[in-house]
Design a protein around this motif. Structure first.
Motif, PDB file in Angstrom:
ATOM      1  N   VAL A 255       0.893  -1.175   0.211  1.00  0.00           N
ATOM      2  CA  VAL A 255      -0.177   0.286  -0.016  1.00  0.00           C
ATOM      3  C   VAL A 255       0.851   1.286   0.065  1.00  0.00           C
ATOM      4  N   VAL A 256       0.605   2.141  -0.910  1.00  0.00           N
ATOM      5  CA  VAL A 256       1.499   3.494  -0.976  1.00  0.00           C
ATOM      6  C   VAL A 256       0.610   4.553  -0.643  1.00  0.00           C
ATOM      7  N   ILE A 257       1.077   5.319   0.199  1.00  0.00           N
ATOM      8  CA  ILE A 257       0.396   6.721   0.668  1.00  0.00           C
ATOM      9  C   ILE A 257       0.861   7.846   0.140  1.00  0.00           C
ATOM     10  N   SER A 258       0.364   8.815  -0.561  1.00  0.00           N
ATOM     11  CA  SER A 258       0.863   9.903  -1.138  1.00  0.00           C
ATOM     12  C   SER A 258       0.061  11.286  -0.328  1.00  0.00           C
ATOM     13  N   ILE A 259       0.793  12.201  -0.325  1.00  0.00           N
ATOM     14  CA  ILE A 259       0.211  13.460   0.226  1.00  0.00           C
ATOM     15  C   ILE A 259      -0.029  14.290  -1.074  1.00  0.00           C
ATOM     16  N   ALA A 260      -1.358  14.953  -1.098  1.00  0.00           N
ATOM     17  CA  ALA A 260      -1.769  15.536  -2.350  1.00  0.00           C
ATOM     18  C   ALA A 260      -1.899  17.060  -1.761  1.00  0.00           C
ATOM     19  N   SER A 261      -1.487  17.894  -2.639  1.00  0.00           N
ATOM     20  CA  SER A 261      -1.564  19.427  -2.444  1.00  0.00           C
ATOM     21  C   SER A 261      -2.026  20.249  -3.346  1.00  0.00           C
ATOM     22  N   ARG A 270       1.261  15.513  -6.074  1.00  0.00           N
ATOM     23  CA  ARG A 270       1.452  14.454  -5.323  1.00  0.00           C
ATOM     24  C   ARG A 270       2.682  14.187  -5.016  1.00  0.00           C
ATOM     25  N   ARG A 271       2.937  13.820  -3.576  1.00  0.00           N
ATOM     26  CA  ARG A 271       4.287  13.260  -3.183  1.00  0.00           C
ATOM     27  C   ARG A 271       4.346  11.958  -2.390  1.00  0.00           C
ATOM     28  N   ARG A 272       4.943  10.909  -2.941  1.00  0.00           N
ATOM     29  CA  ARG A 272       5.030   9.717  -2.065  1.00  0.00           C
ATOM     30  C   ARG A 272       5.222   9.807  -0.779  1.00  0.00           C
ATOM     31  N   ALA A 273       4.424   9.313   0.366  1.00  0.00           N
ATOM     32  CA  ALA A 273       5.264   9.526   1.684  1.00  0.00           C
ATOM     33  C   ALA A 273       5.659   8.352   2.522  1.00  0.00           C
ATOM     34  N   SER A 274       4.977   7.199   1.981  1.00  0.00           N
ATOM     35  CA  SER A 274       5.313   5.936   2.544  1.00  0.00           C
ATOM     36  C   SER A 274       4.726   4.980   1.892  1.00  0.00           C
ATOM     37  N   ALA A 275       5.246   3.685   2.099  1.00  0.00           N
ATOM     38  CA  ALA A 275       4.690   2.543   1.599  1.00  0.00           C
ATOM     39  C   ALA A 275       4.483   1.368   2.552  1.00  0.00           C
ATOM     40  N   TRP A 276       3.580   0.698   2.799  1.00  0.00           N
ATOM     41  CA  TRP A 276       3.424  -0.258   3.811  1.00  0.00           C
ATOM     42  C   TRP A 276       3.120  -1.730   3.209  1.00  0.00           C
ATOM     43  N   ARG A 277       3.451  -2.717   3.885  1.00  0.00           N
ATOM     44  CA  ARG A 277       3.063  -4.258   3.775  1.00  0.00           C
ATOM     45  C   ARG A 277       2.741  -4.973   5.127  1.00  0.00           C
ATOM     46  N   LEU A 278       1.997  -5.984   4.981  1.00  0.00           N
ATOM     47  CA  LEU A 278       1.777  -6.662   6.040  1.00  0.00           C
ATOM     48  C   LEU A 278       2.532  -8.131   6.130  1.00  0.00           C
ATOM     49  N   ASN A 279       3.505  -8.186   7.011  1.00  0.00           N
ATOM     50  CA  ASN A 279       4.360  -9.334   6.738  1.00  0.00           C
ATOM     51  C   ASN A 279       3.837 -10.606   7.444  1.00  0.00           C
ATOM     52  N   ASP A 280       4.548 -11.724   7.510  1.00  0.00           N
ATOM     53  CA  ASP A 280       3.900 -12.885   7.891  1.00  0.00           C
ATOM     54  C   ASP A 280       3.728 -13.010   9.586  1.00  0.00           C
ATOM     55  N   HIS A 281       4.240 -12.192  10.238  1.00  0.00           N
ATOM     56  CA  HIS A 281       3.975 -11.831  11.483  1.00  0.00           C
ATOM     57  C   HIS A 281       2.843 -11.034  11.958  1.00  0.00           C
ATOM     58  N   LEU A 282       2.006 -10.751  10.871  1.00  0.00           N
ATOM     59  CA  LEU A 282       1.137  -9.670  10.901  1.00  0.00           C
ATOM     60  C   LEU A 282       1.525  -8.435  11.590  1.00  0.00           C
ATOM     61  N   GLN A 283       2.602  -7.910  11.037  1.00  0.00           N
ATOM     62  CA  GLN A 283       2.986  -6.506  11.342  1.00  0.00           C
ATOM     63  C   GLN A 283       3.032  -5.747  10.196  1.00  0.00           C
ATOM     64  N   ALA A 284       2.905  -4.384  10.369  1.00  0.00           N
ATOM     65  CA  ALA A 284       2.898  -3.373   9.142  1.00  0.00           C
ATOM     66  C   ALA A 284       4.445  -3.189   9.032  1.00  0.00           C
ATOM     67  N   VAL A 285       4.957  -3.233   7.971  1.00  0.00           N
ATOM     68  CA  VAL A 285       6.348  -3.173   7.794  1.00  0.00           C
ATOM     69  C   VAL A 285       6.581  -2.025   6.799  1.00  0.00           C
ATOM     70  N   GLU A 286       7.188  -1.094   6.855  1.00  0.00           N
ATOM     71  CA  GLU A 286       7.425  -0.019   6.007  1.00  0.00           C
ATOM     72  C   GLU A 286       8.565  -0.069   4.927  1.00  0.00           C
ATOM     73  N   ILE A 287       8.301   0.272   3.596  1.00  0.00           N
ATOM     74  CA  ILE A 287       9.227  -0.002   2.662  1.00  0.00           C
ATOM     75  C   ILE A 287       9.904   1.056   2.207  1.00  0.00           C
ATOM     76  N   LYS A 288      11.309   1.331   2.386  1.00  0.00           N
ATOM     77  CA  LYS A 288      12.018   2.679   2.069  1.00  0.00           C
ATOM     78  C   LYS A 288      12.979   2.428   1.065  1.00  0.00           C
ATOM     79  N   PRO A 289      13.047   3.260   0.133  1.00  0.00           N
ATOM     80  CA  PRO A 289      12.255   4.574   0.002  1.00  0.00           C
ATOM     81  C   PRO A 289      11.111   4.037  -0.607  1.00  0.00           C
ATOM     82  N   ALA A 290       9.985   4.904  -0.551  1.00  0.00           N
ATOM     83  CA  ALA A 290       8.703   4.530  -1.107  1.00  0.00           C
ATOM     84  C   ALA A 290       8.732   4.583  -2.624  1.00  0.00           C
TER      85      ALA A 290
END
Length: 302
Positions: A255-261, A270-290
């Motif tokens: 999932v990618v989140i962008s800030i819109a202005s 639009r500027r990409r702010a962050s990217a996230w996935r759900l890992n096998d341990h059911l935790q939200a993990v951020e992917i850098k850079p987005a």
């Protein structure tokens, strides 16, 4: 004569009260176990047994940490009265319930492949049974009379709340469970503002995504789990946009989140702010850079 009339009237009154008491007792009698939510969770698994007043039950098992495809599961059915307790049977799978101090003793055979890691003989404690009035309150709750159930996990929204006040962006799966990407929109306060605002985003883990097809009892329950996705901070003149079905190499469902202005009459940026996935341990993990995440070539939305 007056005394005799009083005695006759008293006798009639007592008979009326006794008759009414018997009628109430007959109405309150149920061949099924006390309705409520029973918990047998431990350090490795969350196990919840919900029993309704009509004898219907739902058993949900969710493995904590790294899930296994055959160790999480769910089952449901209707209990029947049996000597010393209650019974359910379908095919090779059978389950019996017996009263135990503060809850129920559950005994299953040949159900684990579908129901997950269910102890062969396990104790399920009634939630809130520590208070003296808890059992009576659950058994006579008007909500349970209408086949609804209290939330099994404190702090989580019910499925009804998710269906009514959240929006679904994407539906996937993991370890035999449904994973829904959901966001909770908030009103911007203006009708001409095209920027979208959200108070929360999350990976919702459940047994189904079709909440509209669920019974009132299951709608009143929370999902199996909810893993919040951190939202980037925004100014008052900024909004958020989400992109789903994105990938980072072999990793999918990002999932990618962008800030819109938008300033004055200028085109929206639009500027990409962050990217996230759900890992096998059911935790939200951020992917850098987005910016390295690849998304379908479509207009970002919510």
């Amino acid at each position: 004569m007056k005394r005799s009339n009083h005695l006759v009237a008293l006798g009639l009154l007592c008979a009326s009260i006794l008759g009414a008491t018997a009628d109430v007792a007959a109405e309150e009698y149920s061949p099924f176990p006390p309705a409520g939510v029973y918990d047998a969770s431990d350090s490795a698994f969350e196990r919840l047994l919900t029993i309704r007043r009509n004898g219907g039950f739902t058993l949900e098992v969710m493995q904590k940490g790294k899930p296994g495809s055959l160790r999480s599961g769910s089952g449901e059915g209707v209990l029947t009265d049996a000597p010393g307790g209650w019974r359910y049977a379908e095919g090779r799978c059978s389950m019996t319930l017996r009263r135990a101090a503060g809850g129920m003793q559950l005994h299953v055979e040949a159900c684990a492949s579908d129901w997950g890691d269910v102890p062969f003989d396990g104790k399920y404690a009634l939630q809130g049974a520590g208070a003296g009035a808890s059992r009576a309150a659950v058994a006579s709750s008007p909500a349970l009379d209408k086949q609804t159930a209290t939330p099994a996990v404190a702090g989580l929204p019910s499925r009804r709340q998710l269906n009514d006040t959240w929006s679904s962006l994407d539906i996937g799966g993991m370890a035999g469970k449904t994973v829904i990407v959901m966001v909770k929109p908030v009103q911007s306060g203006t009708t001409d503002n095209i920027l979208e605002h959200f108070s929360k985003a999350a990976f919702v883990i459940d047994t189904t995504s079709d909440y509209q097809a669920l019974s009132p009892a299951n709608l009143a329950r929370p999902p199996i789990g909810l893993v919040e996705i951190p939202l980037p901070p925004t100014r008052g003149d900024q909004g958020l946009e989400f992109e789903v079905e994105c990938s980072d190499g072999k990793l999918e469902d990002v999932v990618v989140i962008s800030i819109a202005s938008q300033e004055n009459a200028k085109p929206m940026t639009r500027r990409r702010a962050s990217a996230w996935r759900l890992n096998d341990h059911l935790q939200a993990v951020e992917i850098k850079p987005a910016s390295r995440v690849k998304c379908p070539v479509t207009q970002p939305g919510y």
